[in-house]
Design an enzyme around this catalytic site. Structure first.
Site, PDB file in Angstrom:
ATOM      1  N   ASP A  21       0.869  -1.165   0.000  1.00 43.12           N
ATOM      2  CA  ASP A  21       0.000   0.000   0.000  1.00 43.12           C
ATOM      3  C   ASP A  21       0.915   1.227   0.000  1.00 43.12           C
ATOM      4  O   ASP A  21       2.092   1.141   0.364  1.00 43.12           O
ATOM      5  CB  ASP A  21      -0.893  -0.027   1.247  1.00 43.12           C
ATOM      6  CG  ASP A  21      -1.796   1.190   1.341  1.00 43.12           C
ATOM      7  OD1 ASP A  21      -2.449   1.518   0.335  1.00 43.12           O
ATOM      8  OD2 ASP A  21      -1.828   1.817   2.417  1.00 43.12           O
ATOM      9  N   ASP A  80      -0.283   5.095   0.672  1.00 46.81           N
ATOM     10  CA  ASP A  80      -0.592   6.188   1.584  1.00 46.81           C
ATOM     11  C   ASP A  80      -0.569   5.732   3.040  1.00 46.81           C
ATOM     12  O   ASP A  80      -1.216   4.735   3.401  1.00 46.81           O
ATOM     13  CB  ASP A  80      -1.945   6.796   1.235  1.00 46.81           C
ATOM     14  CG  ASP A  80      -1.955   7.375  -0.168  1.00 46.81           C
ATOM     15  OD1 ASP A  80      -0.970   8.033  -0.532  1.00 46.81           O
ATOM     16  OD2 ASP A  80      -2.936   7.164  -0.903  1.00 46.81           O
TER      17      ASP A  80
END
Length: 222
Positions: A7, A9
């Site tokens: 991932d 953010d």
């Protein structure tokens, strides 16, 4: 060969690239500060609660891209990388990615944030594969239409997009000795439960609780 999914953010980045892009546009006077910040707060609260309407969010976030020529947007993005993104990339995050690249693992960033914003960020990490939400583009001039195409890579949609990507490359989950997914958010639990080695990175409360119960590894990149 191993598969390493990341991932972006609040995982590899010590912040949110979508939020930072909005702040950058505000600083340029491109969008209204009061409206943008109010909507960002509203969407973020829904995100934390797991109730985000991803289509409504994308419609709002992609709208500014439609108002400016692609060349201008690309120039702005280079400035945005310098001012907003590189300061959010810490040495531990770079080292984690490098450890997987050096091991010969197939590395992919999997993010709900659109690929216009995140493509150059992935390349900054040396990761050549990105699965992000895809903004619809005019193939003649690169102009954005303000909508997305395909399945947004959000929640269970990340599994759909990863499997489509694997299939397009002649691969499947069984092609790998191990599969990792690094994330900070409970919204990523569907994909985290799908890999062999889920790793919680500076996790939110819900993910931290689940990771602790399941005995998953918890790390910090800050």
């Amino acid at each position: 060969m191993n598969l390493a999914l990341f991932d972006l953010d609040n995982t590899l980045l010590a912040g949110d690239s979508d939020f930072e892009w909005a702040q950058f546009l505000i600083s340029k006077g491109v969008v209204d500060r009061e409206v943008q910040e109010a909507k960002n707060v509203e969407f973020y609260e829904h995100y934390k609660a797991g109730t985000l309407d991803i289509d409504a969010f994308l419609e709002f976030q992609l709208a500014p891209l439609t108002r400016h020529p692609r060349a201008e947007l690309d120039a702005w993005h280079r400035e945005y990388m310098d001012r907003h993104i590189r300061p959010l990339i810490g040495d531990p995050a770079r080292a984690l990615v490098r450890s997987h690249l050096d091991a010969g693992d197939l590395c992919v960033i999997v993010t709900a944030t659109n690929s216009f914003v995140t493509g150059p960020i992935a390349r900054e990490f040396g990761i050549h594969h990105l699965i992000g939400t895809i903004p619809a583009v005019d193939v003649k001039d690169g102009a954005f239409f303000g909508t997305s195409t395909g399945t947004p890579s959000f929640q269970a949609g990340k599994i759909v997009r990863v499997e489509q990507w694997l299939e397009a490359h002649g691969l499947w989950w069984g092609s790998f000795d191990n599969s990792y997914f690094y994330s900070d958010s409970h919204n990523d639990l569907p994909l985290m439960k799908h890999v062999r080695t889920p790793v919680a990175v500076d996790p939110d409360d819900k993910l931290c609780h689940h990771a602790t119960e399941m005995g998953w590894k918890i790390i910090t990149l800050r």
